[in-house]
Scaffold this motif. Structure first.
Motif, PDB file in Angstrom:
ATOM      1  N   ALA A   1       0.837  -1.202   0.000  1.00 57.56           N
ATOM      2  CA  ALA A   1       0.000   0.000   0.000  1.00 57.56           C
ATOM      3  C   ALA A   1       0.873   1.255   0.000  1.00 57.56           C
ATOM      4  O   ALA A   1       0.599   2.217  -0.725  1.00 57.56           O
ATOM      5  N   ILE A   2       1.944   1.236   0.789  1.00 53.26           N
ATOM      6  CA  ILE A   2       2.834   2.402   0.835  1.00 53.26           C
ATOM      7  C   ILE A   2       3.422   2.662  -0.552  1.00 53.26           C
ATOM      8  O   ILE A   2       3.415   3.793  -1.052  1.00 53.26           O
TER       9      ILE A   2
ATOM     10  N   VAL B   1       2.274   1.746  -3.460  1.00 57.23           N
ATOM     11  CA  VAL B   1       1.253   2.161  -4.420  1.00 57.23           C
ATOM     12  C   VAL B   1       0.837   3.617  -4.182  1.00 57.23           C
ATOM     13  O   VAL B   1       0.610   4.369  -5.131  1.00 57.23           O
ATOM     14  N   VAL B   2       0.735   4.025  -2.918  1.00 57.16           N
ATOM     15  CA  VAL B   2       0.393   5.420  -2.617  1.00 57.16           C
ATOM     16  C   VAL B   2       1.433   6.352  -3.230  1.00 57.16           C
ATOM     17  O   VAL B   2       1.098   7.342  -3.889  1.00 57.16           O
TER      18      VAL B   2
ATOM     19  N   ALA C   1       1.039   6.410  -6.933  1.00 56.50           N
ATOM     20  CA  ALA C   1      -0.188   7.095  -7.346  1.00 56.50           C
ATOM     21  C   ALA C   1      -0.046   8.608  -7.186  1.00 56.50           C
ATOM     22  O   ALA C   1      -0.474   9.372  -8.053  1.00 56.50           O
ATOM     23  N   LEU C   2       0.571   9.027  -6.086  1.00 57.06           N
ATOM     24  CA  LEU C   2       0.704  10.469  -5.848  1.00 57.06           C
ATOM     25  C   LEU C   2       1.619  11.118  -6.886  1.00 57.06           C
ATOM     26  O   LEU C   2       1.318  12.186  -7.400  1.00 57.06           O
TER      27      LEU C   2
ATOM     28  N   SER D   1      -0.080  11.009 -10.462  1.00 53.51           N
ATOM     29  CA  SER D   1      -1.237  11.868 -10.700  1.00 53.51           C
ATOM     30  C   SER D   1      -0.899  13.329 -10.435  1.00 53.51           C
ATOM     31  O   SER D   1      -1.780  14.194 -10.437  1.00 53.51           O
ATOM     32  N   ASP D   2       0.382  13.626 -10.207  1.00 60.20           N
ATOM     33  CA  ASP D   2       0.793  15.004  -9.950  1.00 60.20           C
ATOM     34  C   ASP D   2       0.891  15.741 -11.276  1.00 60.20           C
ATOM     35  O   ASP D   2       1.868  15.600 -11.998  1.00 60.20           O
TER      36      ASP D   2
END
Ligand SMILES: Nc1ncnc2c1ncn2[C@@H]1O[C@H](COP(=O)(O)OP(=O)(O)OP(=O)(O)O)[C@@H](O)[C@H]1O
Ligand SMILES: [Mg+2]
Lengths: 292, 237, 362
Positions: free
Chosen positions: C138-139, C141-142, C145-146, C149-150
């Motif tokens: 999860a870490i 992927v976060v 993703a961040l 998507s920036d």
């Protein structure tokens, strides 16, 4: 009011989309102790099975849907025979199986690319219309997805609570040794669980690809979201997984609506990180049991 | 000459490749009641687990009616009529009392479940009162009754019973031993692990003493009572 | 798993002899590999091959460090590439925005990676096996993703909009390791080649020392039997934080080397495919073993090279190889070699078996 309706509608359809997948994930975790990373690929298999049957054979959409359940059944059995059967006695099973199922997922997804190409396909099982609720349209597809997820949950509850095989699944989940001492053949029960999960995953895959475009990797995000839902619900807790699907759906919609779509998914991930740190077994979770 | 029901022959077994039991041999005759005694953690439970095939046999053999069960799956051993009533609370805590009992009859034909249930409820009326209750909410004594009742549901020929008296009030233990005595009277073969020396002497017709995974003494119960050194060393005099 | 941590029986003298023999064997293998690696550029194999070798050095370092966390300490972290990425990204950001040379930025990146790694190590302390996998995934992927998507413009270069992190394309033009200025243009790839080799040697020595040290035994004790190890007074917290810190340092440093070598770094480094690629090295080599990471890395990179033209079949093969190893050969290639060595070769070579028989109980 509009904001509320928008969030309500999109959260509901998201929740309905993830509920079935979360149940499949939770069931397998609760009874076998297996984090099934191949679930995303199994969703894709369901979607493509329905697509291929309707596209290449003279088959109506509903028959395609039913046949895809059969394909899911086979996929679950194959996954059992390739991985679980040989591994469940190993002391590091709970982590090894994660790696093994990731490997299986990569194989399946790339096979799907080989067969169907990576271009997005359209699911024939699709209803385009909707009803107007105030200023927001509630899509019929969302309602259908909701209905089917509900039916899956009810049938599964009935099966686990009211049949002998179902009770055996619960018994194995709670104490594998004690169940064996009752004469329960553990391997058969594992196979049964995998097959049930395969069928649910296939159904979930068809529903999912009716809402988002279908590609071989279509299951990645739902898989991660199902994880989040199950961790928050406590892995193995089926009703909580069902409810948490909708709670998380609304949470994601609210964050997307308030802060922008790009924050919806990361916000969920941050939420799961916080939950794991705060309650290592999930909010409603205890160690490892299947509850219905 | 009674026939041998259960025979353990030079058994070596343990966990993760480390033997706990070494070269153990015993036999139980048809209708016999054999007791195993010994200090905590010396392999009594491990022996029963090996007999019911929950752990693999590392050396030697175990035979039921002369046929080896080496490598046979646990559920197949149960099918051959072995009932293992485990130590402590290996009941299904998240199932109701009734479901726990029906799980006991998992291999029995459906038509028999009703009558067996009635039989168990006659012996343990307490379980009938609590049949809809989650097993996790039972008291310690009730749990033991449930474990025993669940074992009775399967109507096996060979009963392996692990420390039925552990941590229970004497009245409850009396009641449980009455049931076990009835089982013996019905002609079932019983292998029982018991720390309570007077109970085992009253009940069993032959006793083995385990120490560090090996048998260090065997004989008739009254012989045991005369054996002061053993009583002193192992059983606190 | 593959190396006996303490002798169960036998005299300590014989055990020490066996250890010395192990050490001699390790040194022999190490020097042989090193000699080959030093000589290769002299054969002027061409830029492509040299580049692949440099990449091999980088991945072998990353997998070696991962092995310490995952295989030796038994903390099932999937955040390895996130640590690598953040270490490299910190250096790249410093180079891009402050024009700090990557040679200095790398240390800042490494320290940042230690920080991140320690936080992850602390976060996983309370969790059990699969939950560790979930949390660390999860870490990763976060973070991906961040960054991906920036898309908000942080500044403009001409008409082109640049997000703060570079967004999905990542960062470029933050400088490089400077070998093109120091060496002749043709010789520049040799610079990164030997730098990579040097780092791999340091990494490997470090990892061997850790595995062979009392730390290593403590880690193995923790991995193999957590309740027992903690009751023996081995402080799990201390060791887990320590292993995360140490491996985080080297991993973060390698991130900067990667950035300096390729002169670009982006969120694609956090793709699941790459994670599996590196993970298959770990599994094929043999989790927790000393030579596993390097051998696994060689095998997988060669296989990757051979299957380059196979398209999807390449990924299918990697998936299948990983499944086959985890299901059938969980000790990896090193485990197989060791069983053959101990079960087949040693008993037939008298001077080997004398030491082994008396020294190491299997
Ligand atoms: N699952 C297991 N894994 C590893 N070791 C075990 C396991 N179960 C038991 N042991 C070990 O095996 C040994 C024998 O245990 P066992 O349960 O057979 O003892 P016991 O004689 O039944 O003791 P008690 O009277 O306390 O019930 C003990 O040292 C115990 O720690
Ligand atoms: Mg015991």
């Amino acid at each position: 009011m509009t904001a509320f309706l928008v969030i309500f509608e999109s959260g509901l359809s998201l929740g309905a989309m993830y509920a079935a997948a979360s149940i499949a994930l939770s069931l397998v975790w609760g009874s076998i102790g297996m984090l099934n990373m191949a679930l995303g690929a199994m969703l894709a298999i369901g979607g493509y099975a329905s697509f291929a049957l309707v596209e290449y054979l003279p088959v109506p959409w509903w028959l395609g849907f039913l046949a895809s359940l059969g394909v899911g059944f086979i996929a679950g059995a194959v996954l059992y025979y390739v991985t679980v059967k040989w591994m469940y006695r190993v002391p590091t099973f709970d982590t090894s199986i994660v790696i093994a199922t990731v490997g299986v997922a990569i194989v399946i997804e790339n096979l799907l690319v080989k067969i169907f190409t990576a271009y997005a396909k359209k699911q024939p099982f699709l209803v385009d219309d909707g009803i107007l609720m105030g200023s927001v349209t509630m899509r019929y597809q969302s309602l259908i997805n909701l209905g089917i997820a509900l039916v899956i949950m009810l049938i599964l509850s009935w099966y686990l609570n009211r049949t002998r095989a179902g009770t055996a699944i619960l018994a194995v989940a709670q104490d594998r040794d004690a169940a064996q001492l009752m004469g329960v053949p553990v391997e058969r029960i594992f196979l049964l669980v995998m097959v049930i999960a395969g069928v649910i995953a296939a159904a979930s895959g068809v529903l999912l690809t009716a809402v988002i475009p279908m590609s071989p990797y279509v299951g990645h995000e739902p898989l991660l979201k199902a994880f989040i839902i199950c961790v928050i619900a406590g892995l193995g807790n089926l009703p909580a997984a069902f409810v948490a699907s909708f709670v998380l759906g609304w949470f994601e919609s609210a964050v997307s609506y308030g802060a922008g779509a790009r924050y919806g998914f990361p916000a969920m991930l941050v939420l799961v990180i916080i939950v794991l740190l705060w309650k290592p077994y999930g909010v409603f979770g205890r160690r490892r049991v299947t509850r219905v | 000459m009674a026939t041998t029901r259960l025979e353990v022959d030079g058994l070596t077994a343990g966990y993760h490749g480390q033997p706990v039991l070494r070269d153990l041999s015993l036999h139980v005759n048809d209708g016999g009641a054999v007791g195993i005694i010994g200090p905590n953690g010396h392999g009594k439970t491990t022996l029963l687990r090996a007999i019911s095939s929950l752990i693999p046999i590392m050396g030697g053999d175990i035979r039921l009616d002369g046929a080896s069960i080496k490598g046979v799956r646990a559920d197949r051993v149960v099918q051959q009529g072995v009932v293992h009533i485990p130590q402590g609370d290996l009941i299904f805590t998240e199932l109701t009392v009734l479901k726990n009992l029906t799980m006991g009859a998992y291999l029995a034909p459906k038509s028999e479940i009703g009558s067996r249930l009635k039989g168990v409820f006659e012996i343990f009326p307490r379980l009938e009162e609590r049949q809809g209750q989650m097993a996790s909410t039972l008291s310690g004594g009730e749990r033991r009754m449930l474990a025993l009742g669940r074992g009775l549901m399967s109507a096996g020929r060979i009963m392996l019973i692990d420390e039925p008296s552990l941590g229970l009030a004497p009245i409850v233990v009396d009641q449980i031993y009455d049931v076990i005595r009835d089982l013996k009277a019905e002609g079932r073969t019983i292998l029982i692990v018991e720390e309570n020396i007077s109970r085992i002497v009253d009940f069993a017709d032959y006793v083995y003493l385990v120490d560090h995974g090996e048998f260090v003494w065997e004989g008739e119960p009254d012989e045991l009572m005369r054996h002061e050194k053993i009583l002193e060393t192992y059983l606190g005099g | 798993m593959t190396i006996p941590s303490t002798p169960a029986h036998g005299s300590s003298g014989a055990y020490a002899a066996a250890r010395r023999q192990d050490l001699r064997l390790d040194l022999a293998i190490g020097f042989a590999l090193l000699a080959i690696a030093v000589i290769i550029p002299i054969l002027s194999p061409g830029k492509y091959i040299l580049g692949q070798f440099t990449l091999f050095f980088i991945w072998a370092c990353v997998v070696t460090q991962w092995n310490l966390v995952f295989g030796v300490a038994g903390v099932y972290s999937l955040a390895q590439m996130a640590v690598f990425f953040l270490g490299g990204y910190a250096a790249a950001m410093l180079g891009f925005y402050l024009e700090i040379s990557i040679w200095y930025g790398a240390w800042v990146g490494a320290v940042f990676a230690v920080f991140v790694s320690v936080v992850i190590g602390a976060a996983t302390l309370r969790l059990q096996g699969p939950y560790v996998l979930l949390l660390t995934l999860a870490i990763a992927v976060v973070i991906q993703a961040l960054v991906q998507s920036d898309v908000n413009c942080f500044f403009y270069e001409g008409k082109i909009c640049y997000p703060l992190t570079g967004g999905p394309r990542g960062l470029m033009k933050f400088g490089d390791l400077g070998f093109r200025d120091w060496l002749a243009y043709k010789q520049a790839p040799l610079g990164t080649y030997y730098l990579g080799l040097l780092l791999l040697v340091i990494n490997t020595i470090f990892a061997f020392v850790i595995i062979k040290s009392p730390f290593g035994s403590a880690f193995r004790a923790l991995r193999d039997n957590q309740p027992l190890a903690s009751s023996r007074g081995i402080a799990r917290v201390k060791y887990q934080i320590l292993v995360f810190a140490l491996s985080g340092f080297f991993t973060g440093l390698m991130g900067s080397v990667y950035a300096g070598h390729f002169r670009t770094i982006g969120p694609a480094l956090l793709d699941l495919d790459l994670l599996l690629f590196l993970f298959s090295m770990l599994v094929v080599g043999g989790l927790g073993s000393r030579w596993g990471p390097i051998i696994g890395c060689i095998i997988i990179m060669v296989a990757n090279e051979l299957m380059k033209d196979l398209g999807e079949w390449r990924m299918i093969a990697f998936g299948a190889i990983t499944v086959a190893f985890i299901v059938l050969l969980r000790e990896g290639v090193v485990g197989v070699i060791q069983s053959v060595w101990r079960g087949y070769i040693v008993p037939r070579v008298p001077w080997l078996s004398d030491v082994r028989r008396s020294g190491l109980a299997e």
